[in-house]
Design a protein around this motif. Structure first.
Motif, PDB file in Angstrom:
ATOM      1  N   LEU A   1      43.128 -69.509 -36.482  1.00 13.59           N
ATOM      2  CA  LEU A   1      43.914 -69.734 -35.465  1.00 13.59           C
ATOM      3  C   LEU A   1      45.518 -69.433 -36.294  1.00 13.59           C
ATOM      4  O   LEU A   1      46.626 -69.398 -35.806  1.00 13.59           O
ATOM      5  N   ASN A   2      45.467 -68.548 -37.488  1.00 10.68           N
ATOM      6  CA  ASN A   2      46.439 -68.380 -38.194  1.00 10.68           C
ATOM      7  C   ASN A   2      46.353 -66.719 -38.610  1.00 10.68           C
ATOM      8  O   ASN A   2      46.910 -66.242 -39.437  1.00 10.68           O
ATOM      9  N   THR A   3      45.611 -65.902 -37.659  1.00 12.05           N
ATOM     10  CA  THR A   3      45.179 -64.919 -37.907  1.00 12.05           C
ATOM     11  C   THR A   3      45.797 -63.836 -36.883  1.00 12.05           C
ATOM     12  O   THR A   3      45.882 -64.262 -35.774  1.00 12.05           O
ATOM     13  N   THR A   4      46.308 -62.654 -37.129  1.00  9.68           N
ATOM     14  CA  THR A   4      46.539 -61.750 -36.307  1.00  9.68           C
ATOM     15  C   THR A   4      45.263 -60.764 -36.211  1.00  9.68           C
ATOM     16  O   THR A   4      44.821 -60.442 -37.060  1.00  9.68           O
ATOM     17  N   PHE A   5      44.878 -60.689 -34.661  1.00 11.46           N
ATOM     18  CA  PHE A   5      43.743 -59.722 -34.372  1.00 11.46           C
ATOM     19  C   PHE A   5      44.404 -58.381 -33.838  1.00 11.46           C
ATOM     20  O   PHE A   5      45.453 -58.435 -33.136  1.00 11.46           O
ATOM     21  N   LYS A   6      43.548 -57.394 -34.194  1.00 14.50           N
ATOM     22  CA  LYS A   6      43.976 -56.061 -33.434  1.00 14.50           C
ATOM     23  C   LYS A   6      42.579 -55.641 -32.153  1.00 14.50           C
ATOM     24  O   LYS A   6      41.388 -56.249 -32.745  1.00 14.50           O
ATOM     25  N   ILE A   7      43.024 -55.311 -31.290  1.00 15.21           N
ATOM     26  CA  ILE A   7      42.085 -54.961 -30.091  1.00 15.21           C
ATOM     27  C   ILE A   7      41.207 -53.698 -30.740  1.00 15.21           C
ATOM     28  O   ILE A   7      41.838 -52.615 -31.222  1.00 15.21           O
ATOM     29  N   GLY A   8      39.761 -53.869 -31.046  1.00 15.60           N
ATOM     30  CA  GLY A   8      39.256 -52.887 -31.278  1.00 15.60           C
ATOM     31  C   GLY A   8      38.673 -51.718 -30.391  1.00 15.60           C
ATOM     32  O   GLY A   8      38.718 -51.861 -29.379  1.00 15.60           O
ATOM     33  N   LYS A   9      37.990 -50.719 -30.948  1.00 13.72           N
ATOM     34  CA  LYS A   9      37.707 -49.726 -30.371  1.00 13.72           C
ATOM     35  C   LYS A   9      36.531 -50.109 -29.376  1.00 13.72           C
ATOM     36  O   LYS A   9      36.270 -49.391 -28.261  1.00 13.72           O
ATOM     37  N   GLN A  10      35.405 -50.631 -29.918  1.00 13.06           N
ATOM     38  CA  GLN A  10      34.244 -50.988 -29.228  1.00 13.06           C
ATOM     39  C   GLN A  10      34.715 -52.204 -28.060  1.00 13.06           C
ATOM     40  O   GLN A  10      34.095 -53.245 -28.144  1.00 13.06           O
ATOM     41  N   SER A  11      35.354 -51.744 -27.176  1.00 12.50           N
ATOM     42  CA  SER A  11      36.076 -52.687 -26.078  1.00 12.50           C
ATOM     43  C   SER A  11      35.870 -51.931 -24.838  1.00 12.50           C
ATOM     44  O   SER A  11      36.140 -50.942 -24.486  1.00 12.50           O
ATOM     45  N   ASN A  12      35.403 -52.636 -23.934  1.00 12.33           N
ATOM     46  CA  ASN A  12      34.913 -52.213 -22.454  1.00 12.33           C
ATOM     47  C   ASN A  12      34.550 -53.446 -21.338  1.00 12.33           C
ATOM     48  O   ASN A  12      35.053 -54.448 -21.647  1.00 12.33           O
ATOM     49  N   ARG A  13      34.252 -53.067 -20.321  1.00 15.18           N
ATOM     50  CA  ARG A  13      34.040 -54.164 -19.322  1.00 15.18           C
ATOM     51  C   ARG A  13      33.103 -55.417 -19.521  1.00 15.18           C
ATOM     52  O   ARG A  13      32.909 -56.127 -19.030  1.00 15.18           O
TER      53      ARG A  13
END
Lengths: 287, 242
Positions: free
Chosen positions: A198-210
């Motif tokens: 809950l204290n981390t910043t996440f980045k949207i990764g490449k393996q993202s789809n429907r």
């Protein structure tokens, strides 16, 4: 003759609705629109039920030639919309006349936009939904030269609001905070990791789809597989390599990774519009 | 001991529409009976709901705008152990026979599997066709069966590198499980046979002939019979108890 000729199909354009809700017992994913808020908005502005099918358009949109008049709306965070050469506004209904060409060359904000047409698309439901998903439907996306049939082939001009629009309340799409709740396997997490999460910043990764959206971080954690159990869109899985995966609409109905958190549909709507590399943070819901 | 009947451990509200009833965390045919019984009772309690199961969970999905906390209270009362009623565990089951051709031409991993297991083809066929398998549930891909009952002698670790393309109808073994690939997909199981039957087809009145709790028997067929059945494309399944 079909109502609409598909001149260009776009990169990933598919028919979707609110999904195939009652077929998990045969292993069928829910499917349906990723961003329910904007899909419902598009349908509402052309005076459809929110249950009507829409076209979900990702990346680069289609070019469509209309063979009769229609009332349409494109909704989303931002896109270039052209009727013949004339620019049109997003989240506004407008009339397309016979012979006109609607093109959606670029999504300028977010990942996907929705096209709704008054009266709805004429599509055969498969297992209770028109949502495209192989092998339940023949194809998984719109194809070039495919003919699209509409349920209504004329517009009752006197009965309809031809310029319906709203000032869209989509400010929450700009926030990087996504509300989460504890998942069924939350207790799997150590207290320390719970805090870190809950204290981390996440980045949207490449393996993202429907099927799922990958959240990348510097966190170091390992998990193991559990007994295969129920998964639904919104479940956040912790994989053995320590990655978080948020399950989206085409996700499998069962899985063996710990379901540590759950996102609400409202959070999924927002997440589905976050672009590769964008940053998000998770906040525990108060209720 | 659980404070609920049927080995129920807890009720979990996953989202605004879905309650998960959690059972003892163990794969066991007895638990499946409990699970299917609970599913039946829930359906009677809430006719508008939809429920389905996995190994140790029942998902109960309600239509929109229901107060799920209230539903959970109803469920807790219903399954309260203090009611101490007789548990009925009679389940209607059917056994469906699946023809499988165990032949290297159709099953690319067959010979290697036999080599690694130091087993003859006859032994493999005997061990794989002898058990009556239990369908715990359908998940992963549309129509994919989670089966219990594989003979221990056939346990074999999954491939270290999954195959990029496994044909629909392929019958495989992955660690302690055996199953049928309903459609073309990548996969890490060893393919030892192939069925000419389509086990998931939306054009049929019932897309999958199976439901949780059914039983399955594999029957060895010759390559000639396989080819004949592929050409006929008949989709009727033999039910052994009819």
């Amino acid at each position: 003759m079909s109502s609409i000729a598909v001149i260009k199909a776009g990169m990933y354009t598919s028919f979707q609705d609110l999904g195939r809700r009652n077929y998990a017992h045969w292993g069928c994913p829910v499917s349906g629109v990723m961003d329910e808020y904007h899909a419902k908005l598009a349908n509402t502005l052309v005076q459809n039920s929110v249950e009507e099918a829409v076209l979900e358009i990702s990346l680069q949109g289609p070019t469509l030639k209309f063979n009769h008049d229609a009332l349409v709306c494109v909704s989303g965070l931002g896109a270039d919309i052209f009727l013949n050469q004339q620019s049109k506004k997003i989240n506004h209904a407008f009339v397309v006349q016979k012979g006109n060409v609607l093109s959606l060359p670029k999504i300028s904000q977010g990942n996907r936009i929705y096209l709704a047409i008054h009266g709805g698309f004429k599509r055969k439901k498969k297992l209770g939904s028109v949502a495209q998903f192989q092998p339940i439907t023949e194809n998984f996306k719109l194809k070039k030269n495919e003919g699209i049939q509409l349920k209504k082939t004329t517009i009752e001009y006197s009965k309809l609001d031809l310029n319906a629009h709203v000032s869209v309340e989509n400010e929450h799409y700009k926030s990087q905070y996504l509300e989460v709740r504890k998942g069924p396997d939350f207790n799997y997490l150590s207290k320390k990791f719970e805090e870190q999460l809950l204290n981390t910043t996440f980045k949207i990764g490449k393996q993202s789809n429907r099927m799922g959206i990958e959240l990348l971080s510097e966190l170091e954690v390992k998990s193991t597989s559990l007994i295969t159990n129920i998964t639904q869109p919104g479940c956040v899985q912790l994989t053995p390599s320590g990655k978080l995966i948020v399950l989206m609409k085409d996700a499998q109905v069962s899985g063996g990774y710990p379901r540590v958190l759950v996102l609400s549909q409202r959070s999924l709507d927002v997440l589905s519009q976050k672009k590769l590399g964008e940053e998000i943070q998770l906040v525990m819901s108060k209720n | 001991m659980s404070k609920y009947n049927y080995q129920i451990q807890d009720f979990f509200k996953l989202n605004e529409q879905l309650v998960i009833i959690q059972f003892k965390n163990e794969i066991n045919p007895i638990h499946l009976k409990h699970i299917l019984q609970v599913k039946k009772i829930v359906q009677q309690l809430f006719p508008a709901s939809y429920s389905y199961n996995t190994y140790t969970e029942v998902g109960v999905q309600f239509p929109y705008f229901e107060d799920l906390e209230e539903k959970i209270e109803v469920l807790k009362r219903e399954f309260n152990a203090e009611k101490n009623e007789e548990l009925t565990l009679e389940l209607p089951t059917k056994t469906i026979e699946i023809p499988v051709c165990y032949n290297q031409d159709l099953a690319p991993d067959l010979n290697l599997f036999l080599q690694q297991k130091k087993m003859s083809l006859e032994q493999l066929i005997q061990l794989h066709t002898a058990p009556t398998y239990l369908v715990y549930f359908i998940g992963f891909l549309p129509g994919f069966l989670y089966l219990g009952g594989l003979d221990k002698q056939l346990y074999h670790p999954r491939k270290s590198t999954p195959s990029p393309r496994i044909e629909a109808g392929s019958v495989g073994i992955g660690y302690q499980q055996t199953g049928i690939y309903p459609q073309v997909s990548p996969g890490g199981w060893h393919i030892i046979g192939k069925t000419p039957k389509s086990i998931f087809d939306v054009h049929q009145p019932k897309a999958s002939p199976f439901q949780a709790g059914d039983q399955l028997k594999f029957k060895s067929i010759s390559i000639e019979s396989y080819k004949q059945q592929i050409n006929n494309k008949s989709n009727t399944f033999s039910k052994l108890d009819e």
